[in-house]
Motif scaffolding. Structure first.
Motif, mmCIF file in Angstrom:
data_model
loop_
_atom_site.group_PDB
_atom_site.id
_atom_site.type_symbol
_atom_site.label_atom_id
_atom_site.label_comp_id
_atom_site.label_asym_id
_atom_site.label_seq_id
_atom_site.Cartn_x
_atom_site.Cartn_y
_atom_site.Cartn_z
ATOM 1 N N PHE A 12 56.379 -5.249 -20.979
ATOM 2 C CA PHE A 12 56.081 -4.183 -21.937
ATOM 3 C C PHE A 12 55.957 -2.857 -21.195
ATOM 4 C CE2 PHE A 12 52.792 -1.470 -23.914
ATOM 5 C CZ PHE A 12 53.450 -1.172 -25.092
ATOM 6 N N THR A 13 56.542 -1.802 -21.756
ATOM 7 C CA THR A 13 56.454 -0.464 -21.161
ATOM 8 C C THR A 13 55.743 0.466 -22.129
ATOM 9 O OG1 THR A 13 58.519 -0.799 -19.939
ATOM 10 C CG2 THR A 13 57.747 1.468 -20.201
ATOM 11 N N TYR A 14 54.672 1.088 -21.649
ATOM 12 C CA TYR A 14 53.903 2.025 -22.471
ATOM 13 C C TYR A 14 54.569 3.394 -22.453
ATOM 14 C CZ TYR A 14 50.046 5.038 -23.932
ATOM 15 O OH TYR A 14 49.266 5.977 -24.585
ATOM 16 N N ARG A 15 54.715 3.998 -23.632
ATOM 17 C CA ARG A 15 55.364 5.308 -23.726
ATOM 18 C C ARG A 15 54.526 6.309 -24.508
ATOM 19 N NH1 ARG A 15 60.334 4.319 -21.708
ATOM 20 N NH2 ARG A 15 61.251 2.249 -21.998
ATOM 21 N N GLY A 16 53.213 6.102 -24.519
ATOM 22 C CA GLY A 16 52.347 6.970 -25.298
ATOM 23 C C GLY A 16 51.754 8.104 -24.479
ATOM 24 N N ALA A 17 50.664 8.660 -25.004
ATOM 25 C CA ALA A 17 49.981 9.788 -24.370
ATOM 26 C C ALA A 17 49.049 9.294 -23.265
ATOM 27 C CB ALA A 17 49.211 10.567 -25.429
ATOM 28 N N GLY A 18 48.385 10.257 -22.603
ATOM 29 C CA GLY A 18 47.410 9.913 -21.575
ATOM 30 C C GLY A 18 47.877 10.277 -20.178
ATOM 31 N N ASP A 19 46.907 10.387 -19.270
ATOM 32 C CA ASP A 19 47.209 10.779 -17.889
ATOM 33 C C ASP A 19 46.379 9.950 -16.919
ATOM 34 O OD1 ASP A 19 48.923 13.291 -18.308
ATOM 35 O OD2 ASP A 19 47.138 13.782 -19.479
ATOM 36 N N MET A 20 46.958 9.695 -15.765
ATOM 37 C CA MET A 20 46.201 9.054 -14.692
ATOM 38 C C MET A 20 45.311 10.102 -14.027
ATOM 39 S SD MET A 20 46.895 5.854 -14.726
ATOM 40 C CE MET A 20 46.066 5.387 -13.190
ATOM 41 N N VAL A 21 44.069 9.728 -13.762
ATOM 42 C CA VAL A 21 43.119 10.626 -13.118
ATOM 43 C C VAL A 21 42.496 9.907 -11.929
ATOM 44 C CG1 VAL A 21 42.600 11.908 -15.228
ATOM 45 C CG2 VAL A 21 41.228 9.886 -14.644
ATOM 46 N N LYS A 22 41.907 10.682 -11.045
ATOM 47 C CA LYS A 22 41.237 10.143 -9.867
ATOM 48 C C LYS A 22 39.798 10.646 -9.857
ATOM 49 C CE LYS A 22 43.755 9.765 -6.187
ATOM 50 N NZ LYS A 22 43.813 8.294 -5.981
ATOM 51 N N PHE A 23 38.865 9.791 -9.455
ATOM 52 C CA PHE A 23 37.463 10.203 -9.385
ATOM 53 C C PHE A 23 36.801 9.582 -8.160
ATOM 54 C CE2 PHE A 23 37.998 6.695 -12.406
ATOM 55 C CZ PHE A 23 37.172 5.710 -11.873
ATOM 56 N N SER A 24 35.739 10.210 -7.706
ATOM 57 C CA SER A 24 35.025 9.734 -6.520
ATOM 58 C C SER A 24 34.157 8.526 -6.860
ATOM 59 C CB SER A 24 34.130 10.847 -5.960
ATOM 60 O OG SER A 24 34.900 11.973 -5.584
ATOM 61 N N THR A 25 33.956 7.680 -5.855
ATOM 62 C CA THR A 25 33.076 6.524 -6.018
ATOM 63 C C THR A 25 31.958 6.578 -4.982
ATOM 64 O OG1 THR A 25 34.579 5.221 -4.624
ATOM 65 C CG2 THR A 25 34.873 5.057 -7.006
ATOM 66 N N PRO A 26 30.790 5.988 -5.294
ATOM 67 C CA PRO A 26 29.640 6.098 -4.400
ATOM 68 C C PRO A 26 29.829 5.489 -3.018
ATOM 69 C CG PRO A 26 29.002 5.133 -6.523
ATOM 70 C CD PRO A 26 30.480 5.295 -6.536
#
Length: 283
Positions: free
Chosen positions: A56-70
């Motif tokens: 299955f291939t997703y073709r919708g909205a949204g973005d990959m993001v990066k965040f810090s971890t402890p």
């Protein structure tokens, strides 16, 4: 004469026993995602509960993001940002396959049906995604408990101290949804867990600041009905509220990319989870 009779009777009993069909072997699968996840992931009986997902291939909205971890590292997530500024967040937790396109689609589905809520699907495998159960076994075996907790804490911190959280997850993610709710403390407003391992430690359950909606399959050989009942009992002992819904279905019945997908049960479960989340994330 007596000796001959006893010997004959013994031989007859042995012969009848030999003729009797063998009882089918009953294989006990450890409770899904139990305390030792590495050992469980290596269990082929557990792996067989998971059919390889359809492509299955997703073709919708949204973005990959990066965040810090402890732990001094960083983690990834798939973000669907609320159309207007909002402190409401839904954290979405993957199955044992990883943050794949199916999970992104499920995240978008909740995003479209909820009212102005930020939806963040959290990558618990640091970029690794499996399409075969053999790879999923390896990734789950390699999942470090401390790293998983650090990623969840990082996602919570990314949303900010004013954020109000609900969480949802399936299988491996069902377990993580409950753990995430405990980590979120008073910021937690709701928790949906689909057929994930329930936390059975009463003292840990006492830390919950939200009720829980648990969705399970009565035919699931990984998460048994007995373990679900034990979870209900332990939630009561902890003074916590839980609603359990059991469907006449197998493990992973709600995954549309699963060849064993149960459309009727999945649709009802989604409606139930959506109504719950709308109530907990009210403006």
């Amino acid at each position: 004469m007596k000796t001959i009779f006893i010997t004959g009777l013994t031989l007859l009993t042995s012969f009848l026993t030999w003729l009797k069909p063998a009882e089918p072997e009953t294989k006990t699968i450890p409770v899904c995602h139990g305390n030792d996840m590495s050992a469980l992931a290596a269990d082929p009986n557990f792996a067989m509960l998971h059919a390889n997902p359809r492509s299955f291939t997703y073709r919708g909205a949204g973005d990959m993001v990066k965040f810090s971890t402890p732990d001094g590292q960083s983690a990834n997530g798939f973000l669907l940002k609320a159309k207007k500024p909002s402190d409401k967040w839904l954290l979405v937790y993957q199955e044992w396959w990883g943050l794949n396109d199916n999970i992104k689609q499920e995240a978008e589905k909740y995003y479209n049906d909820l009212d102005n809520v930020n939806v963040l699907a959290v990558d618990m495998y640091d970029g690794k995604v499996a399409t075969q159960r053999e790879d999923a076994m390896k990734y789950m075996q390699a999942a470090d408990r401390n790293r998983l907790q650090s990623i969840m804490k990082g996602a919570i911190a990314y949303a900010g101290p004013k954020a109000q959280f609900a969480s949802v997850g399936w299988c491996f993610g069902g377990m993580l949804s409950l753990q995430s709710a405990m980590l979120a403390g008073k910021q937690a407003k709701g928790c949906v867990m689909y057929y994930g391992r329930p936390e059975q430690d009463v003292e840990k359950l006492k830390t919950l600041e939200t009720d829980v909606l648990g969705i399970f399959g009565s035919k699931d050989k990984g998460i048994t009905v007995e373990s679900v009942k034990q979870f209900e009992e332990n939630m009561a002992k902890a003074g916590e509220k839980v609603e359990i819904k059991l469907y006449d279905a197998d493990h992973a019945f709600a995954n549309p990319s699963n060849p064993g997908f149960d459309k009727v049960a999945a649709e009802d479960a989604y409606k139930r989870s959506l109504a719950y989340l709308k109530n907990r994330l009210k403006a």
